[in-house]
Design a protein around this motif. Sequence first.
Motif, PDB file in Angstrom:
ATOM      1  N   LEU A  73       0.727   7.820 -20.840  1.00  0.00           N
ATOM      2  CA  LEU A  73       2.145   8.048 -21.058  1.00  0.00           C
ATOM      3  C   LEU A  73       2.468   7.704 -22.500  1.00  0.00           C
ATOM      4  O   LEU A  73       1.867   6.805 -23.080  1.00  0.00           O
ATOM      5  CB  LEU A  73       2.978   7.141 -20.136  1.00  0.00           C
ATOM      6  CG  LEU A  73       2.705   7.285 -18.645  1.00  0.00           C
ATOM      7  CD1 LEU A  73       3.528   6.252 -17.885  1.00  0.00           C
ATOM      8  CD2 LEU A  73       3.006   8.673 -18.163  1.00  0.00           C
ATOM      9  N   ARG A  74       3.424   8.422 -23.056  1.00  0.00           N
ATOM     10  CA  ARG A  74       3.883   8.137 -24.417  1.00  0.00           C
ATOM     11  C   ARG A  74       5.352   8.506 -24.503  1.00  0.00           C
ATOM     12  O   ARG A  74       5.851   9.288 -23.700  1.00  0.00           O
ATOM     13  CB  ARG A  74       3.082   8.912 -25.456  1.00  0.00           C
ATOM     14  CG  ARG A  74       3.274  10.420 -25.360  1.00  0.00           C
ATOM     15  CD  ARG A  74       2.637  11.129 -26.545  1.00  0.00           C
ATOM     16  NE  ARG A  74       2.760  12.566 -26.427  1.00  0.00           N
ATOM     17  CZ  ARG A  74       3.855  13.265 -26.703  1.00  0.00           C
ATOM     18  NH1 ARG A  74       4.942  12.658 -27.124  1.00  0.00           N
ATOM     19  NH2 ARG A  74       3.879  14.578 -26.576  1.00  0.00           N
ATOM     20  N   VAL A  96       3.681   2.651 -27.323  1.00  0.00           N
ATOM     21  CA  VAL A  96       3.496   4.017 -27.819  1.00  0.00           C
ATOM     22  C   VAL A  96       2.405   4.758 -27.063  1.00  0.00           C
ATOM     23  O   VAL A  96       2.264   5.969 -27.212  1.00  0.00           O
ATOM     24  CB  VAL A  96       3.199   4.034 -29.334  1.00  0.00           C
ATOM     25  CG1 VAL A  96       4.398   3.530 -30.122  1.00  0.00           C
ATOM     26  CG2 VAL A  96       1.968   3.219 -29.664  1.00  0.00           C
ATOM     27  N   HIS A  97       1.646   4.055 -26.240  1.00  0.00           N
ATOM     28  CA  HIS A  97       0.562   4.684 -25.460  1.00  0.00           C
ATOM     29  C   HIS A  97       0.260   3.781 -24.276  1.00  0.00           C
ATOM     30  O   HIS A  97      -0.101   2.621 -24.450  1.00  0.00           O
ATOM     31  CB  HIS A  97      -0.672   4.837 -26.348  1.00  0.00           C
ATOM     32  CG  HIS A  97      -1.787   5.595 -25.715  1.00  0.00           C
ATOM     33  ND1 HIS A  97      -2.675   5.023 -24.833  1.00  0.00           N
ATOM     34  CD2 HIS A  97      -2.152   6.884 -25.832  1.00  0.00           C
ATOM     35  CE1 HIS A  97      -3.549   5.930 -24.447  1.00  0.00           C
ATOM     36  NE2 HIS A  97      -3.247   7.078 -25.047  1.00  0.00           N
ATOM     37  N   VAL A  98       0.431   4.317 -23.061  1.00  0.00           N
ATOM     38  CA  VAL A  98       0.186   3.523 -21.861  1.00  0.00           C
ATOM     39  C   VAL A  98      -0.781   4.274 -20.963  1.00  0.00           C
ATOM     40  O   VAL A  98      -0.461   5.362 -20.472  1.00  0.00           O
ATOM     41  CB  VAL A  98       1.502   3.262 -21.078  1.00  0.00           C
ATOM     42  CG1 VAL A  98       1.224   2.457 -19.817  1.00  0.00           C
ATOM     43  CG2 VAL A  98       2.517   2.551 -21.957  1.00  0.00           C
ATOM     44  N   PRO A  99      -1.998   3.767 -20.729  1.00  0.00           N
ATOM     45  CA  PRO A  99      -2.940   4.447 -19.852  1.00  0.00           C
ATOM     46  C   PRO A  99      -2.455   4.431 -18.403  1.00  0.00           C
ATOM     47  O   PRO A  99      -1.843   3.465 -17.952  1.00  0.00           O
ATOM     48  CB  PRO A  99      -4.240   3.649 -19.997  1.00  0.00           C
ATOM     49  CG  PRO A  99      -3.907   2.413 -20.733  1.00  0.00           C
ATOM     50  CD  PRO A  99      -2.534   2.548 -21.312  1.00  0.00           C
ATOM     51  N   VAL A 100      -2.708   5.529 -17.678  1.00  0.00           N
ATOM     52  CA  VAL A 100      -2.388   5.610 -16.256  1.00  0.00           C
ATOM     53  C   VAL A 100      -3.656   5.197 -15.507  1.00  0.00           C
ATOM     54  O   VAL A 100      -4.683   5.873 -15.607  1.00  0.00           O
ATOM     55  CB  VAL A 100      -1.967   7.033 -15.846  1.00  0.00           C
ATOM     56  CG1 VAL A 100      -1.694   7.107 -14.354  1.00  0.00           C
ATOM     57  CG2 VAL A 100      -0.745   7.472 -16.647  1.00  0.00           C
ATOM     58  N   PRO A 101      -3.604   4.094 -14.781  1.00  0.00           N
ATOM     59  CA  PRO A 101      -4.806   3.584 -14.108  1.00  0.00           C
ATOM     60  C   PRO A 101      -5.458   4.621 -13.186  1.00  0.00           C
ATOM     61  O   PRO A 101      -4.769   5.371 -12.497  1.00  0.00           O
ATOM     62  CB  PRO A 101      -4.284   2.403 -13.282  1.00  0.00           C
ATOM     63  CG  PRO A 101      -3.029   1.986 -13.974  1.00  0.00           C
ATOM     64  CD  PRO A 101      -2.433   3.252 -14.528  1.00  0.00           C
TER      65      PRO A 101
END
Length: 51
Positions: A23-24, A12-17
Amino acid sequence: MTWLPEGFVHPVHVPVPGTALHLRPICEADTPLGCVYIDPPERTGADGEVS
């Protein structure tokens, strides 16, 4: 048959390095028309194009 592995859990929530971005999943509240186009950074405004 599915292309996702068994037991896959949708994030549900992915950090962009290297950025403060994330991203969601897109949800219904993101668009009143039910259709979403995402502009790639190099083509801002391209969502109006049909290919």
